[in-house]
Design a protein around this motif. Structure first.
Motif, PDB file in Angstrom:
ATOM      1  N   ASN A  52      62.900 133.114   1.846  1.00  0.00           N
ATOM      2  CA  ASN A  52      62.161 131.800   1.264  1.00  0.00           C
ATOM      3  C   ASN A  52      62.725 130.870  -0.123  1.00  0.00           C
ATOM      4  O   ASN A  52      61.528 130.593  -0.472  1.00  0.00           O
ATOM      5  N   PRO A  53      64.386 130.658  -0.078  1.00  0.00           N
ATOM      6  CA  PRO A  53      64.349 129.781  -1.351  1.00  0.00           C
ATOM      7  C   PRO A  53      63.399 128.113  -1.874  1.00  0.00           C
ATOM      8  O   PRO A  53      63.638 128.005  -0.179  1.00  0.00           O
ATOM      9  N   ASP A  54      63.257 127.947  -2.485  1.00  0.00           N
ATOM     10  CA  ASP A  54      63.084 126.173  -2.279  1.00  0.00           C
ATOM     11  C   ASP A  54      63.640 125.535  -1.987  1.00  0.00           C
ATOM     12  O   ASP A  54      65.119 125.420  -1.566  1.00  0.00           O
ATOM     13  N   GLY A  55      63.046 124.568  -0.817  1.00  0.00           N
ATOM     14  CA  GLY A  55      64.538 123.577  -0.618  1.00  0.00           C
ATOM     15  C   GLY A  55      64.274 123.646   0.837  1.00  0.00           C
ATOM     16  O   GLY A  55      65.680 123.204   1.584  1.00  0.00           O
ATOM     17  N   GLU A  56      64.296 125.189   1.624  1.00  0.00           N
ATOM     18  CA  GLU A  56      64.595 125.185   3.141  1.00  0.00           C
ATOM     19  C   GLU A  56      63.038 125.567   3.965  1.00  0.00           C
ATOM     20  O   GLU A  56      62.558 126.212   3.063  1.00  0.00           O
ATOM     21  N   PRO A  57      63.882 125.439   5.135  1.00  0.00           N
ATOM     22  CA  PRO A  57      62.724 125.916   5.778  1.00  0.00           C
ATOM     23  C   PRO A  57      62.020 127.276   5.742  1.00  0.00           C
ATOM     24  O   PRO A  57      62.445 128.767   5.972  1.00  0.00           O
ATOM     25  N   ALA A  58      60.154 127.668   5.599  1.00  0.00           N
ATOM     26  CA  ALA A  58      59.966 128.801   5.126  1.00  0.00           C
ATOM     27  C   ALA A  58      60.094 129.452   6.232  1.00  0.00           C
ATOM     28  O   ALA A  58      59.323 129.086   7.534  1.00  0.00           O
ATOM     29  N   PHE A  59      60.443 130.886   6.395  1.00  0.00           N
ATOM     30  CA  PHE A  59      59.829 131.914   7.645  1.00  0.00           C
ATOM     31  C   PHE A  59      58.476 132.357   6.701  1.00  0.00           C
ATOM     32  O   PHE A  59      59.724 134.021   5.599  1.00  0.00           O
ATOM     33  N   HIS A  60      57.768 133.025   7.989  1.00  0.00           N
ATOM     34  CA  HIS A  60      56.904 133.927   7.417  1.00  0.00           C
ATOM     35  C   HIS A  60      56.426 135.244   8.627  1.00  0.00           C
ATOM     36  O   HIS A  60      55.993 134.806   9.518  1.00  0.00           O
ATOM     37  N   LYS A 135      85.887 137.696   1.544  1.00  0.00           N
ATOM     38  CA  LYS A 135      84.823 137.927   1.365  1.00  0.00           C
ATOM     39  C   LYS A 135      83.274 137.583   2.465  1.00  0.00           C
ATOM     40  O   LYS A 135      82.468 137.999   2.783  1.00  0.00           O
ATOM     41  N   LEU A 136      84.061 136.205   2.627  1.00  0.00           N
ATOM     42  CA  LEU A 136      83.158 135.304   4.260  1.00  0.00           C
ATOM     43  C   LEU A 136      83.036 136.709   5.157  1.00  0.00           C
ATOM     44  O   LEU A 136      81.699 135.642   5.831  1.00  0.00           O
ATOM     45  N   VAL A 137      83.449 137.477   5.730  1.00  0.00           N
ATOM     46  CA  VAL A 137      83.370 137.913   6.407  1.00  0.00           C
ATOM     47  C   VAL A 137      82.616 138.315   6.785  1.00  0.00           C
ATOM     48  O   VAL A 137      81.486 139.469   8.082  1.00  0.00           O
ATOM     49  N   MET A 138      81.364 139.049   5.711  1.00  0.00           N
ATOM     50  CA  MET A 138      81.042 140.109   5.000  1.00  0.00           C
ATOM     51  C   MET A 138      79.306 139.420   5.316  1.00  0.00           C
ATOM     52  O   MET A 138      77.998 139.932   5.188  1.00  0.00           O
ATOM     53  N   GLY A 139      79.312 137.948   5.246  1.00  0.00           N
ATOM     54  CA  GLY A 139      78.308 136.971   5.829  1.00  0.00           C
ATOM     55  C   GLY A 139      76.819 136.644   6.168  1.00  0.00           C
ATOM     56  O   GLY A 139      77.677 137.278   7.951  1.00  0.00           O
ATOM     57  N   TYR A 140      76.055 136.445   5.939  1.00  0.00           N
ATOM     58  CA  TYR A 140      74.516 136.661   7.089  1.00  0.00           C
ATOM     59  C   TYR A 140      73.872 135.724   6.799  1.00  0.00           C
ATOM     60  O   TYR A 140      74.061 135.086   5.475  1.00  0.00           O
ATOM     61  N   TYR A 141      73.074 135.091   7.735  1.00  0.00           N
ATOM     62  CA  TYR A 141      71.912 133.599   7.778  1.00  0.00           C
ATOM     63  C   TYR A 141      70.787 134.698   8.017  1.00  0.00           C
ATOM     64  O   TYR A 141      70.697 135.845   8.777  1.00  0.00           O
ATOM     65  N   ASP A 142      70.160 134.130   7.391  1.00  0.00           N
ATOM     66  CA  ASP A 142      68.061 134.461   7.923  1.00  0.00           C
ATOM     67  C   ASP A 142      67.550 133.841   8.755  1.00  0.00           C
ATOM     68  O   ASP A 142      67.898 132.635   8.609  1.00  0.00           O
ATOM     69  N   GLY A 143      66.081 133.578   8.560  1.00  0.00           N
ATOM     70  CA  GLY A 143      64.979 132.686   8.877  1.00  0.00           C
ATOM     71  C   GLY A 143      64.873 131.552   8.125  1.00  0.00           C
ATOM     72  O   GLY A 143      64.110 130.799   9.155  1.00  0.00           O
ATOM     73  N   ASN A 144      66.013 130.888   6.825  1.00  0.00           N
ATOM     74  CA  ASN A 144      65.460 130.048   6.697  1.00  0.00           C
ATOM     75  C   ASN A 144      67.449 129.008   7.194  1.00  0.00           C
ATOM     76  O   ASN A 144      66.788 127.790   6.803  1.00  0.00           O
ATOM     77  N   THR A 145      67.696 129.840   7.861  1.00  0.00           N
ATOM     78  CA  THR A 145      69.053 129.151   8.366  1.00  0.00           C
ATOM     79  C   THR A 145      69.045 129.420  10.092  1.00  0.00           C
ATOM     80  O   THR A 145      68.729 128.120  10.413  1.00  0.00           O
TER      81      THR A 145
END
Length: 501
Positions: A52-60, A135-145
């Motif tokens: 939940n950083p500023d500028g990204e859609p929040a998820f709670h 390193k990219l292959v280890m990346g993941y997204y969360d509920g802000n994306t």
């Protein structure tokens, strides 16, 4: 609900009563949304906790949301890959495609240690790696994306123990979806890739379908023998269809063959051809193919057998839905730019497609008796920390899970080249009958979707070593003991958040 909607609902209920004897559950419409190239950890590693950083859609998350088998503790702080998993931001939605071929994926698993992804499935170029390199292959997204998917998981049911039926790319994945079977492949046109696409009669690569005008002349093509779910549905008189973006020809050659050249621009400004032939499984089988991409003779024939042979452009789905003529079994494949495949699509373009479809289905008269199954064709090679259960062993030159040429020891008579289960994938069931805010931990795979359709319409099994005979059940994601939920979850396609938020 307005009076027109109530009247439609009553009409539907009467139709449902008639159809009820034909189905084993209250589900009279199954819609399978089959997206591209995502491992479970790539989209759900930290669910239900977003940064939940500023500028990204929040998820709670809702209070009491169950956890998943995700990434935490030593998997993040002391991961045994060359790099630890890390969060990709919404601004990093567009990335490089990773290596997701049959052999490298097995090598990345490294006999179950899950610690060789950087060496074997990472691919990175300066044009698409955001400076992250291998390193990219280890990346993941969360509920802000992937905000919409996390919201669907909150309100409906998901699995954290669902797998690609085998290792490898799109073509094997989509064949397992509709047949539970990748054996029976024959190379028809070999442009140099035949040996890497088909081994001992089994599809392990991305050959294009032989019965498709739009398979490029520069690509290897192959055909499949045996039955698929379309054969079973036809024999039972159940309406069905595969609907794919860009299937309608952009033009025709002088001999009447189809040209599929429509394209759209993704959020990175790249033009992406809509139709990708090897994402269309029924075009590999002579009996279910529509080689010249002919349209249905009328809207009333969508889902029935005519010159289209159950293979349609995505526009026919919208036509059928709005006309109240949705087939009992519907497979949806987005146009390339919206299918989620890294390299030419992305989670934000994908979200636009998913939300548009699910908003429309929820507001349609058929929703009360509909189940949407949303999943992916393969992992793209993205890191996931869970070792899959190996239910099918194989010993070919392409196998490498337990050593060179080995994925365990295949029993005598077993079809080779089907090492699996493969990587863990996301799976959501979105339905008024789905359990609410529920995570299923039972082992299931792509052929579990096939088995659900077979069982719901009492179609029987495909036989011939199809994985449908082994598949775990999806029934635990449903609750048929209560009345269906009337709550809708309508989302904003740009933010993935509930409308009104």
């Amino acid at each position: 609900m307005n009076q027109l909607a109530r009247n439609l609902s009553v009409t539907l209920a009467l139709c449902a009563a008639t159809l009820g004897a034909q189905t084993a559950t209250p589900i009279h419409h199954v819609v399978v949304i089959f997206q591209e190239n995502v491992s479970f950890d790539h989209y759900f590693a930290t669910y239900p906790n977003a940064a939940n950083p500023d500028g990204e859609p929040a998820f709670h998350p809702r209070p009491g949301t169950p956890p998943v088998n995700g990434l935490n503790g030593p998997l993040v702080s002391n991961n045994q890959n060359d790099f630890s998993p890390f969060r990709l931001t919404r601004a990093q939605a567009v990335t490089c495609d990773q290596d997701h071929n049959y052999t490298p994926e097995q090598q990345a698993f490294n006999q179950g240690l899950m610690n060789k992804f950087v060496e074997f499935t990472s691919t990175a170029t300066s044009s698409c790696d955001d400076g992250l390199g291998s390193k990219l292959v280890m990346g993941y997204y969360d509920g802000n994306t992937v905000t919409a998917l996390w919201n669907y998981a909150q309100h409906f049911a998901m699995s954290d123990n669902f797998y690609n039926t085998g290792f490898g790319p799109s073509t094997p994945g989509v064949l397992n979806l509709v047949a539970g079977q990748t054996h029976g492949a024959t190379v028809v046109r070999d442009t140099g890739g035949g040996a890497s696409d088909v081994i001992l009669g089994t599809m392990i690569g991305d050959a294009r379908p032989a019965f498709d005008d739009c398979s490029p002349a520069s690509t290897t093509t192959a055909s499949m023998t045996g039955k698929n779910v379309g054969d079973l549905l036809n024999a039972a008189g159940v309406t069905w269809g595969w609907f794919q973006g860009g299937f309608a020809p952009s033009s025709r050659n002088g001999d009447g063959t189809a040209v599929c050249a429509t394209a759209h621009t993704n959020i990175a400004g790249a033009s992406v051809t809509d139709y990708i032939p090897h994402h269309e499984p029924f075009q590999f089988y002579a009996q279910t193919a529509n080689p010249h991409h002919l349209p249905p003779v009328s809207a009333a024939m969508i889902g029935k057998t005519d010159q289209a042979n159950h293979q349609y452009d995505l526009s026919a789905f919208w036509q059928a839905l709005h006309a109240g003529n949705l087939p009992a079994v519907t497979y949806l494949k987005a146009a390339g730019y919206q299918d989620g495949h890294a390299g030419y699509s992305d989670p934000l373009d994908e979200q636009q497609f998913l939300v548009a479809v699910l908003n429309a289905l929820q507001q349609s008269p058929v929703w009360e008796h509909t189940a949407v199954v949303l999943t992916y064709d393969d992992s793209d090679g993205w890191y996931d920390h869970v070792m899959s259960p190996i239910v099918s062993q194989s010993n070919t030159a392409a196998d490498a899970l337990t050593g060179p040429g080995a994925c365990g020891t295949a029993p005598s008579g077993a079809f080779q080249g089907r090492c699996g289960y493969g990587p863990r994938l996301p799976l959501l069931v979105i339905s008024p009958w789905a359990k609410r805010d529920f995570v299923d931990h039972a082992v299931t795979d792509q052929s579990s979707i096939l088995r659900f359709i077979e069982d719901n319409w009492k179609l029987g099994r495909l036989g011939n070593q199809s994985f449908d005979a082994l598949a775990g059940s999806l029934l635990n994601l449903f609750d048929f003991t209560r009345e269906p939920s009337e709550n809708l979850l309508l989302l904003n396609p740009s933010t993935g958040q509930p409308t009104g938020d």
